[in-house]
Design a protein around this motif. Structure first.
Motif, short mmCIF file in Angstrom:
data_model
loop_
_atom_site.label_atom_id
_atom_site.label_comp_id
_atom_site.label_asym_id
_atom_site.label_seq_id
_atom_site.Cartn_x
_atom_site.Cartn_y
_atom_site.Cartn_z
N GLY A 105 -1.94 1.17 -7.14
CA GLY A 105 -1.92 1.85 -5.86
C GLY A 105 -3.08 1.42 -4.99
O GLY A 105 -4.00 0.75 -5.42
N TYR A 106 -3.09 1.85 -3.76
CA TYR A 106 -4.14 1.52 -2.81
C TYR A 106 -4.67 2.81 -2.22
O TYR A 106 -3.97 3.83 -2.16
CB TYR A 106 -3.59 0.63 -1.67
N SER B 6 0.84 -1.20 0.00
CA SER B 6 0.00 0.00 0.00
C SER B 6 0.87 1.24 0.00
O SER B 6 2.07 1.18 0.29
CB SER B 6 -0.91 0.00 1.23
N ARG B 7 0.27 2.36 -0.33
CA ARG B 7 1.05 3.59 -0.42
C ARG B 7 1.66 3.98 0.92
O ARG B 7 2.77 4.53 0.96
CB ARG B 7 0.16 4.73 -0.92
N ASP B 8 0.97 3.70 2.01
CA ASP B 8 1.52 4.04 3.32
C ASP B 8 2.39 2.93 3.89
O ASP B 8 2.93 3.05 4.99
CB ASP B 8 0.41 4.40 4.31
N ASP C 78 -5.51 4.89 -8.10
CA ASP C 78 -5.44 3.48 -7.78
C ASP C 78 -5.32 2.61 -9.02
O ASP C 78 -5.24 1.41 -8.92
CB ASP C 78 -6.69 3.07 -7.00
N ASN D 127 -5.73 5.45 0.64
CA ASN D 127 -4.96 5.85 1.81
C ASN D 127 -5.71 5.50 3.08
O ASN D 127 -6.44 5.63 3.28
CB ASN D 127 -4.72 7.35 1.77
#
Length: 622
Positions: free
Chosen positions: A212-213, A135-137, A208, A215
Motif C-alpha cells: 500500500g501507499y 496508490s490507495r487513492d 503500507d 494517503n
C-alpha cells in the motif's frame, strides 16, 4: 543565504525558504544515502533542487543592477554542484544495490503513467518479473523498473543541461525524464520485506507493508513491495536449461533434436521422440543419472522412454526403449482417453494420440445394435470406443500381434466389456475374419490396408451390405484418384464374390498429416445391393447424346470447408464395353483373385456407367 546576500528587504517568501531548507536537508540526506547504499526519494530531491535553481535565477534577474549579482551566481553554481553530486551518488547507490532484493520503482502521477511506462519499456528497463501497482487513492502508479534503468535515469537526469546524456537511449526515455523534472515522478527503492520506510518522507505504518501507499502528499514509498509475476516456464525450457547446465565445458554441443520439444504422455510415463538424448558422447551415464530425474519431474511423470523406428515387419511392433525406470516397472502403462482406459507396453506396442479425432468419430457413430468387424484391432483403439459409446452389439476384433492381443484382452476387462460383446480373433485376418456377418468393417492399418480389402468385402452381409472405414496414407492432391480407385476395386471384389453392390465413398475424413504432403485419410465406403440394370441394346452407328454420370465424394476435416470430388462422364458405348469386362471379373472364383487385366477393365466399367441408364449411382457391377 538569501538574507545574507540580498538583505532583509529581498528575503524570499515563506514558500521559497521552505523549498531551500527542504532541498538542503535532502541533499545532505542523499549524501548519506549514497555512502550507505540506501535511496531516499532522490528524484523528488532533484525536482526540488531544480525549483531552487529557478528561484535563484529569478532573484539574480531582479538584482541585475549589480547588488549581490556575483554572490547569486556563486550560490547558483554551488547549488547546481550539490544537485549533481547528489544525483551521482544516487546512481552509484542504485548500481550498488543491483543484486539486492526489493527492486526499484518509478512512482508516477496517473496522468503521466502511460507515457512513462511506454518510455521505460522501449528502453528495455521495465522489470517484467513484477506487477505494476497503484496508490490507495488511485492517483499514482508504481511502475517496476530494473536497476539498470534506474541508474540510467538518474545519471541522465543529473547532468541534463550540464553535458552529454549519460544513457544511449536517453531520447527514448525522455517522457520519464520530463516527469522526473516536473515532479510528476520519483524513483524509489522498495524494501525486500515490506518493512518500515527509510525515506525522508516519514516512516510507513503497518498498512503500507502489503504494497500500500500513504494517503496524501507524503506517499510512504520506502515500504512499497510490488507483487512478483508468476513466471511460467514451459517443460521444454526447463528441460533444456537443466540439460545444458549439467553438460561439462568439454562436452560436444547437443545435436538438433536431442533436446525434446514434444513428447507423448501416457499415464505416468513420457514417451520422448526418437533421437532425444541419443548421443553417448554428449549424454554420458554420469550426466543422465542427474538429468533424467529432472526431465521426469518437469513432465510430471516417474518413467521415461524413447521412441524408435517402428519394426519393419508386417506386425509393425514398437522398438521403444526405457530411459528412466527407477522402480523397474517396465514399459506397461495405462492412459485414459475419451472415456476409455487403454493399457499397453510401449516397448512392444504402438500408441498414437494423433488419432484421437478418429477415435472420437468412431465413438459417435450411429451404430447401435450393429455387428462390427475390426480387422486391425490393435489394443482396441477403435473397438473400445464403439463398444463404450456407440452401442454396437458385438465386435469381432482381429489382431495378429500377440503383445497387442494381450493388451486388448486386458483393456476389455478393465473397461467392463461383457465377454459376449467382443470376440478376439488372434492371427492373420485374411484367415480368421468372419464372413457375411458385419454391418461395419474397420481397416485401420497404415500406410494402407489393401491386403485385407477382400476380407472386408467378404465380412459384410451379402444381402444388406454395409460400411467399410478404410484407412490409408495419400499424397496431398491425390484424394480424388484414391477415392475413385477405392470404389472401383471394392466393386470389383464384390463382383468377384457374386455380389451386385453399389459402391460409393460417401465421406472422407482427414485425420492428420502423416508426413510432409502425405495425409492420413479414412474413407467411409458404403456398399448397398444394387437394382439390376436393364439390358443395354448394341450401340447404333450414330450414338445419341446421353445423360452424364456424376458422383460426389465429400471430404471434411475439422476447420476445413467441404470439397466435392466429381467423377467422369462417358458414353453408353464405353459403358457396354466396360460391363462386359466386369462380367468377366464376376465369373472368376471367389477363392482366386481375378486377373489384373480383368480387374482393370472392371474398374473402367465402374467409371463409365451412366447414372440415368442404371437408375443408381456409379460403381454398379453384375
Amino acid at each position: 543565504r538569501f538574507t545574507a546576500v540580498f538583505g532583509a528587504e529581498l528575503e524570499p517568501a515563506a514558500e521559497a525558504r521552505a523549498g531551500v531548507a527542504g532541498a538542503t536537508e535532502a541533499v545532505e540526506a542523499a549524501k548519506v544515502a549514497g555512502a550507505g547504499g540506501v535511496n531516499l526519494r532522490l528524484s523528488r530531491v532533484e525536482a526540488a533542487q531544480r525549483r531552487v535553481l529557478a528561484a535563484l535565477d529569478a532573484v539574480e534577474a531582479a538584482v541585475s543592477g549589480g547588488r549581490g549579482g556575483g554572490d547569486v551566481r556563486a550560490a547558483a553554481a554551488e547549488a547546481r554542484a550539490a544537485r549533481l553530486a547528489a544525483a551521482g551518488a544516487a546512481a552509484e547507490a542504485v548500481e550498488g544495490t543491483a543484486g539486492e532484493r526489493g527492486g526499484w520503482i518509478l512512482f508516477v502521477d496517473k496522468a503521466a503513467a502511460k507515457r512513462c511506462k511506454d518510455a521505460i519499456k522501449s528502453c528495455a528497463w521495465l522489470d517484467r518479473s513484477r506487477r505494476a501497482g497503484a496508490s490507495r487513492d488511485g492517483t499514482r502508479i508504481a511502475l517496476p523498473i530494473t536497476s539498470i534503468g534506474a541508474t540510467a535515469l538518474l545519471r541522465t537526469f543529473s547532468i541534463d543541461g550540464a553535458g552529454a546524456p549519460a544513457a544511449d537511449n536517453a531520447a527514448a526515455a525522455q517522457p520519464a525524464l520530463l516527469a522526473l523534472a516536473e515532479g510528476a515522478a520519483e524513483l524509489v527503492q522498495s524494501t525486500a520485506d515490506g518493512g518500515g520506510s527509510d525515506s525522508g518522507g516519514g516512516g510507513g505504518d503497518g498498512g503500507d507493508r502489503n504494497g500500500g501507499y500513504g494517503n496524501s502528499g507524503s506517499y510512504e514509498v520506502g515500504s512499497i513491495q510490488l507483487q512478483p509475476k508468476a513466471m511460467h516456464k514451459s517443460p521444454a525450457a526447463v528441460i533444456k536449461a537443466a540439460a545444458l547446465s549439467l553438460l561439462p565445458s568439454t562436452s560436444p554441443a547437443p545435436a538438433p533434436g536431442e533436446l525434446p520439444s514434444k513428447w507423448e504422455k501416457l499415464g505416468d510415463l513420457a514417451l520422448l521422440p526418437a533421437g532425444c538424448f541419443a548421443s553417448d558422447a554428449v549424454w554420458t551415464p554420469a550426466v543422465c543419472r542427474q538429468l533424467y530425474p529432472l526431465v521426469a519431474a518437469a513432465l510430471g511423470v516417474t518413467r521415461l522412454a524413447r521412441q524408435a523406428e517402428v519394426g519393419a515387419g508386417p506386425k509393425r511392433e514398437s522398438r521403444a526403449i526405457m530411459l528412466w525406470d527407477v522402480e523397474a516397472r517396465g514399459g506397461w502403462t495405462t492412459t485414459r482417453e475419451l472415456g476409455v482406459t487403454y493399457g499397453l507396453d510401449v516397448t512392444k506396442v504402438m500408441f498414437s494420440s494423433g488419432n484421437g479425432t478418429e477415435k472420437a468419430r468412431m465413438g459417435g457413430m450411429a451404430a447401435a445394435g450393429e455387428t462390427v468387424v475390426d480387422l486391425f484391432a490393435g489394443i482396441g483403439y477403435y473397438t473400445l470406443q464403439l463398444l463404450a459409446h456407440a452401442g454396437v452389439a458385438k465386435v469381432y476384433a482381429c489382431e495378429w500381434n500377440p503383445n497387442a492381443v494381450a493388451a486388448l484382452r486386458a483393456n476389455l476387462v478393465s473397461n467392463g466389456v461383457a465377454p459376449h460383446r467382443c470376440e478376439v480373433l488372434e492371427g492373420d485376418n485374411r484367415r480368421t475374419a468372419p464372413v457375411g456377418v458385419a454391418d461395419r468393417v474397420l481397416l485401420g492399418l497404415l500406410p494402407d490396408s489393401e491386403c485385407s480389402w477382400p476380407a472386408a468385402v467378404a465380412a459384410l452381409r451379402p444381402k444388406t451390405g454395409g460400411v467399410m472405414h478404410v484407412h490409408g496414407n495419400v499424397a496431398s492432391g491425390e484424394e480424388e484418384a484414391w477415392a475413385l480407385r477405392l470404389e472401383a476395386e471394392v466393386a470389383a471384389l464384390a463382383a468377384a464374390s457374386g455380389r451386385t453392390w453399389t459402391v460409393r465413398v460417401e465421406h472422407m475424413e482427414r485425420v492428420k498429416w502423416y508426413a510432409p504432403r502425405v495425409r492420413h485419410l479414412v474413407a467411409d465406403v458404403r456398399c448397398t445391393p444394387a437394382t439390376p440394370a436393364p439390358v443395354l441394346a448394341p450401340a447404333p452407328t450414330a450414338t445419341p447424346a446421353v445423360g452424364r454420370s456424376r458422383a460426389a465424394v465429400t471430404l471434411r476435416s475439422e476447420g476445413e470447408a467441404d470439397n466435392k470430388l466429381e467423377g467422369p462422364a462417358l458414353s453408353d458405348g464405353a459403358a457396354v464395353a466396360g460391363m462386359e469386362a466386369a462380367a468377366a471379373v464376376g465369373a472368376t472364383s471367389s477363392h482366386h483373385p481375378p486377373p489384373a487385366a480383368a480387374t482393370a477393365a472392371a474398374a473402367a466399367a465402374i467409371r463409365v456407367m451412366p447414372h440415368d441408364a442404371l437408375q443408381a449411382p456409379r460403381a454398379v457391377v453384375h
